[in-house]
Design an enzyme around this catalytic site. Structure first.
Site: not given
Length: 385
Positions: A74, A133
């Site tokens: 990520d 997130e």
């Protein structure tokens, strides 16, 4: 030559200086492409998604592929003010890699660099994913058909750094590694009025208090105590002044469970409680849920057994078996669609994840990359598909 530990640390520090929030990782995307362009290109192919412009997929073509193995990292950061006093601290105000995604990306680049020089047996698909997130970048990519054609993924792997484990330690468990999460919003509509005439109003704060009290019994009285679930309401807004009865209240919270079935059960009970209070208080209660891609991270039993057994056998790897955590990760959505394994990489920080003083040890990067390269070579030489 593959990237050295010092070169990986230099890459990580550059990434650390340019943190960007979900779906806004443009500098990060461009820097990743720049680094990847410096690798041998003979067996590499890059794919980008116009509808998800900061995402980046890289195919490493195998010598004799039997499967496509995916590796995901990520890219996004958090709205946190860094307070570490580093020479390479965030240059973007109020944004920081407080969850260590700069570590995640650097480890992935180390693995990709190795296989760009040493052609793998199977095809490898590296997915540099935006918006973990928030905004469910993994789900968005999957729903856009990112993993199709040459970029189809048969099994997926990915890591999350862990400040509570010693630097370079690999941790994993079979079953659920991370909980699934669901946002829940409750809007209570009663009737405002004068504080001196409560009988002419319908107090939304009183209703909210009853709702919160009843919901807290879901975990203690509706769920098997040997199983795990969490309900937290962290925000309550109601009222305008002390002598006016509130006509509306809004609660915002989160549901967490180690299985999707648990999350859905808790959602059902919350909806039932809201329905009952509507009748008993003669009010209106609206319940909103948003799970997005934040499903439980449920590791595939067979693939994870292979992963754990390999790591346990390596004298160069410090492996520990970990317990499930109630934190969330949108890699759970991908593992809900494609079998795979998520694991921990120890980074030994005194500051916690998501905190302004999170400071991972950088010597974990090369250790993590080497351990995963070893595992992927092992996996590619296993007979079964």
């Amino acid at each position: 030559m593959t990237l050295t530990s010092d070169e990986l640390i230099e890459i990580r520090r550059h990434l650390h200086m340019i943190p960007e929030l979900a779906m806004d990782e443009h500098q990060t995307h461009d820097y990743l492409k720049q680094v990847i362009a410096s690798f041998p290109q003979t067996n590499l192919e890059i794919k980008e998604l116009p509808e998800l412009p900061t995402a980046l997929l890289v195919l490493v073509k195998g010598v004799n592929p039997q499967r496509n193995i995916g590796y995901r990292c990520d890219m996004d950061a958090l709205p946190v003010d860094e307070m570490n006093g580093l020479s390479y601290a965030s240059k973007h105000p109020h944004v920081m890699h407080a969850c260590g995604h700069d570590i995640h990306m650097t480890v992935a680049l180390g693995i990709l660099n190795y296989f760009s020089i040493n052609q793998p047996k199977d095809n490898l698909v590296f997915f540099f994913q935006p918006a973990e997130e928030s905004k469910s970048g993994g789900k968005v990519a999957y729903d856009l058909g990112a993993f199709s054609g040459q970029f189809k993924v048969d099994e997926f792997y990915g890591l999350h750094d862990n400040p509570q484990l010693k630097s370079g330690v690999i941790g994993c468990c079979n079953g659920t590694l991370f909980a699934g999460t669901t946002e829940v919003n409750i809007i209570i509509t009663g009737k405002s009025g004068h504080a001196a005439y409560p009988h002419l109003a319908n107090d939304a704060i009183v209703i909210a208090a009853n709702f919160i009290n009843q919901v807290q019994t879901v975990i203690s009285r509706s769920i098997d105590p040997t199983k795990c679930g969490v309900i937290t309401f962290g925000k309550l807004q109601a009222g305008v002044i002390r002598n006016v009865i509130a006509g509306q209240a809004r609660l915002e919270g989160t549901i967490r469970g180690l299985t999707q079935e648990m999350i859905e059960f808790i959602r059902q009970r919350i909806t039932e409680i809201a329905s009952g209070l509507q009748k008993s208080f003669n009010c209106q209660i609206t319940v909103e849920y948003n799970q997005g891609g934040y499903f439980p991270v449920e590791n595939d039993p067979t693939l994870t057994k292979n992963f754990i057994e390999y790591m346990q056998r390596q004298s160069s790897v410090d492996f520990v078996e970990t317990k499930p955590k109630m934190t969330g990760e949108d890699f759970g959505y991908l593992l809900n669609k494609i079998p795979g394994t998520m694991f921990w990489l120890g980074v030994e920080s005194s500051g916690a994840l998501h905190s302004h003083d999170f400071l991972p040890k950088e010597n974990a990067i090369k250790k993590g990359a080497d351990a995963i390269v070893g595992f992927l070579n092992y996996r590619m030489n296993m007979g079964e598909k």
